[in-house]
Scaffold this motif. Structure first.
Motif, PDB file in Angstrom:
ATOM      1  N   SER A   1       0.841  -1.191   0.000  1.00  0.00           N
ATOM      2  CA  SER A   1       0.000   0.000   0.000  1.00  0.00           C
ATOM      3  C   SER A   1       0.875   1.239   0.000  1.00  0.00           C
ATOM      4  O   SER A   1       2.026   1.191   0.417  1.00  0.00           O
ATOM      5  CB  SER A   1      -0.891   0.017   1.256  1.00  0.00           C
ATOM      6  OG  SER A   1      -1.802  -1.054   1.224  1.00  0.00           O
ATOM      7  N   VAL A   2       0.303   2.361  -0.435  1.00  0.00           N
ATOM      8  CA  VAL A   2       1.053   3.624  -0.431  1.00  0.00           C
ATOM      9  C   VAL A   2       0.330   4.649   0.432  1.00  0.00           C
ATOM     10  O   VAL A   2      -0.901   4.623   0.537  1.00  0.00           O
ATOM     11  CB  VAL A   2       1.243   4.180  -1.865  1.00  0.00           C
ATOM     12  CG1 VAL A   2       2.157   3.283  -2.675  1.00  0.00           C
ATOM     13  CG2 VAL A   2      -0.097   4.370  -2.554  1.00  0.00           C
ATOM     14  N   PRO A   3       1.101   5.571   1.074  1.00  0.00           N
ATOM     15  CA  PRO A   3       0.464   6.583   1.930  1.00  0.00           C
ATOM     16  C   PRO A   3      -0.488   7.480   1.139  1.00  0.00           C
ATOM     17  O   PRO A   3      -0.154   7.935   0.049  1.00  0.00           O
ATOM     18  CB  PRO A   3       1.660   7.391   2.459  1.00  0.00           C
ATOM     19  CG  PRO A   3       2.847   6.507   2.298  1.00  0.00           C
ATOM     20  CD  PRO A   3       2.572   5.663   1.101  1.00  0.00           C
ATOM     21  N   HIS A   4      -1.661   7.714   1.707  1.00  0.00           N
ATOM     22  CA  HIS A   4      -2.690   8.504   1.012  1.00  0.00           C
ATOM     23  C   HIS A   4      -3.706   8.971   2.039  1.00  0.00           C
ATOM     24  O   HIS A   4      -4.324   8.132   2.711  1.00  0.00           O
ATOM     25  CB  HIS A   4      -3.364   7.594  -0.036  1.00  0.00           C
ATOM     26  CG  HIS A   4      -4.375   8.299  -0.883  1.00  0.00           C
ATOM     27  ND1 HIS A   4      -4.026   9.036  -1.987  1.00  0.00           N
ATOM     28  CD2 HIS A   4      -5.726   8.376  -0.777  1.00  0.00           C
ATOM     29  CE1 HIS A   4      -5.132   9.536  -2.542  1.00  0.00           C
ATOM     30  NE2 HIS A   4      -6.171   9.151  -1.820  1.00  0.00           N
ATOM     31  N   GLU A   5      -3.849  10.297   2.197  1.00  0.00           N
ATOM     32  CA  GLU A   5      -4.824  10.809   3.162  1.00  0.00           C
ATOM     33  C   GLU A   5      -6.213  10.269   2.828  1.00  0.00           C
ATOM     34  O   GLU A   5      -6.574  10.139   1.668  1.00  0.00           O
ATOM     35  CB  GLU A   5      -4.858  12.349   3.140  1.00  0.00           C
ATOM     36  CG  GLU A   5      -5.751  12.889   4.244  1.00  0.00           C
ATOM     37  CD  GLU A   5      -5.780  14.421   4.309  1.00  0.00           C
ATOM     38  OE1 GLU A   5      -4.723  15.020   4.531  1.00  0.00           O
ATOM     39  OE2 GLU A   5      -6.872  14.975   4.144  1.00  0.00           O
TER      40      GLU A   5
END
Ligand SMILES: Cc1ncc(C[n+]2csc(CCOP(=O)(O)OP(=O)(O)O)c2C)c(N)n1
Ligand code: SF4
Ligand code: SF4
Ligand code: SF4
Ligand SMILES: [Mg+2]
Lengths: 84, 296
Positions: free
Chosen positions: A10-14
């Motif tokens: 997964s990738v960081p994402h608000e």
């Protein structure tokens, strides 16, 4: 042969766990007249939705836990029922 | 004391319950650790709250790993990073079930081998993620779904088990004291070798407390002495400031018990046993602190 990724990454994402403000049943409302900008509310908000400089509360994400209101030494945050 | 950075290392917002103590603690752990950090997280609340694939809220890499393997995974990761000459912090963030029960063997092995990593156990005193079954860390008298009349045996003394490994750094903390967490994590990460921090993290649904009471209840735990904040750097044992103040005049533990629904079946006899356990532990801690001062 299909090229399957070896791991799910997964990738960081608000907002990656949804807009948690929709959970709220009570909304924190700050009385700016009484507030002395001590920052205690921002320090204890588990979700870090209170801006430490402006003390603005991000209602898109605030879960309405009420910790800020409970810990405010000036007792100037009221928890007000949401009208959904 | 250094100033705590304003920057948040968690994006808005992990899906922890409203008022989660373990998230409050993690905020300050990551502020102390900074960007050059890898988290290793076994099955627990903190593995399911990270966001929904393909998104996450943590801005440092997180490796999710099977329950029993957290400390083994962190060992390998740390060895590999050090072999490459990298200083990246390797931090395990695990629950009490994953630490005191399921992961204790891998933890003990890694501590004994002297691996260079920080193991942090956040303690909500039950298996929270699966609906609050009792763990070895559940305290005497607490109702869980598997102890519907209150737990009949004492909380496992995890800290003294860990202490037997003679670590370079070990500490206890509580999510109601963020600056203390920040300072302890900073100090731990400045010391090479295995480090361990045990953080009491009140949990509204599990402890049957209103979500706004998380911080207040954590402070009550410390003020009553049922939870003591201390740190141990090699042989130097120090009681941390909030507990030093509390130990002079501890609040009766009954107030802490009465404030939580999970203790509602505690009768007078059990309450007296709990108070006696607290008194005994406080004496032990005062003695250890005094002895450590003497050998200075
Ligand atoms: C081997 C194994 N057994 C059981 C589970 C189910 N499980 C997932 S999280 C969890 C509870 C973990 O409790 P704890 O470590 O205290 O963390 P908390 O959920 O309280 O944050 C359990 C039993 C699992 N994922 N793997
Ligand atoms: S109610 Fe809870 S989530 Fe909302 S601002 Fe206050 S402390 Fe933060
Ligand atoms: S805790 Fe209360 S007084 Fe302090 S900054 Fe927040 S609202 Fe203002
Ligand atoms: S169950 Fe408890 S520890 Fe788990 S997310 Fe909810 S409040 Fe946090
Ligand atoms: Mg737990």
């Amino acid at each position: 042969m299909s090229r399957m990724p070896k791991m799910t990454i997964s990738v960081p994402h608000e907002g990656g766990a949804g807009l948690t403000g929709s959970w709220r049943t009570f909304r924190p409302v700050v009385d700016r007249e009484t507030c002395n900008h001590c920052g205690i509310c921002a320090m204890f908000c588990p979700d870090a939705v209170i801006d430490p400089d402006t003390l603005e509360i991000d209602l898109v994400y605030c879960k309405g836990c009420g910790i800020c209101s409970n810990e405010c030494p000036k007792k100037c945050i009221k928890m007000v029922r949401e009208e959904h | 004391m250094t100033e705590i950075p304003k920057e948040e290392m968690l994006l808005k917002c992990p899906s922890t319950c409203a008022g989660c103590g373990s998230l409050l603690a993690l905020r300050y752990i990551l502020k102390a650790a900074g960007k050059d950090t890898v988290l290793v997280i076994p099955a627990c609340c903190n593995s399911v709250i990270q966001g929904v694939y393909p998104y996450m809220l943590h801005t440092v890499p997180v490796y999710n790993i099977a329950f029993a393997a957290a400390a083994a995974c962190a060992s390998g990761m740390s060895e590999a990073l050090r072999a490459k000459g990298e200083k990246t912090n390797v931090i395990v963030y695990a629950g009490d079930g994953g630490t005191a029960d399921i992961g204790i063997q891998a933890l003990s092995g890694a501590l004994e081998r002297g691996e260079d990593f920080l193991y942090i156990c956040y303690d909500n005193e039950a298996y929270g993620n699966t609906g609050m079954q009792r763990s070895g860390a559940t305290p005497l008298g607490a109702i869980t779904t598997t102890t519907p009349n209150g737990k009949t045996v004492n909380k496992k003394d995890l800290d003294r088990i860990v202490e037997a490994h003679n670590l370079p750094y070990q500490a206890t903390a509580c999510s109601s004291y963020p600056a203390d967490i920040y300072n302890k994590v900073k100090k731990a990460l400045s010391i090479p070798g295995p480090k361990f921090i045990h953080i009491l993290a009140p949990c509204p649904p599990g402890w049957r407390i209103p979500s706004e009471k998380t911080v207040e209840i954590g402070k009550m735990a410390v003020k009553s002495g049922i939870w003591v904040l201390w740190e141990k750097e090699y042989d130097k044992f120090t009681v941390s400031a909030p507990s030093r103040a509390a130990m002079k005049r501890p609040v009766p533990v009954g107030e802490y018990l009465k404030a939580q629904g999970r203790f509602r079946k505690v009768d007078e006899k059990t309450a007296a046993v709990i108070q006696a356990n607290v008194d005994k532990n406080l004496k032990k801690i005062a003695l250890e602190a005094a002895q450590s001062e003497e050998t200075e």
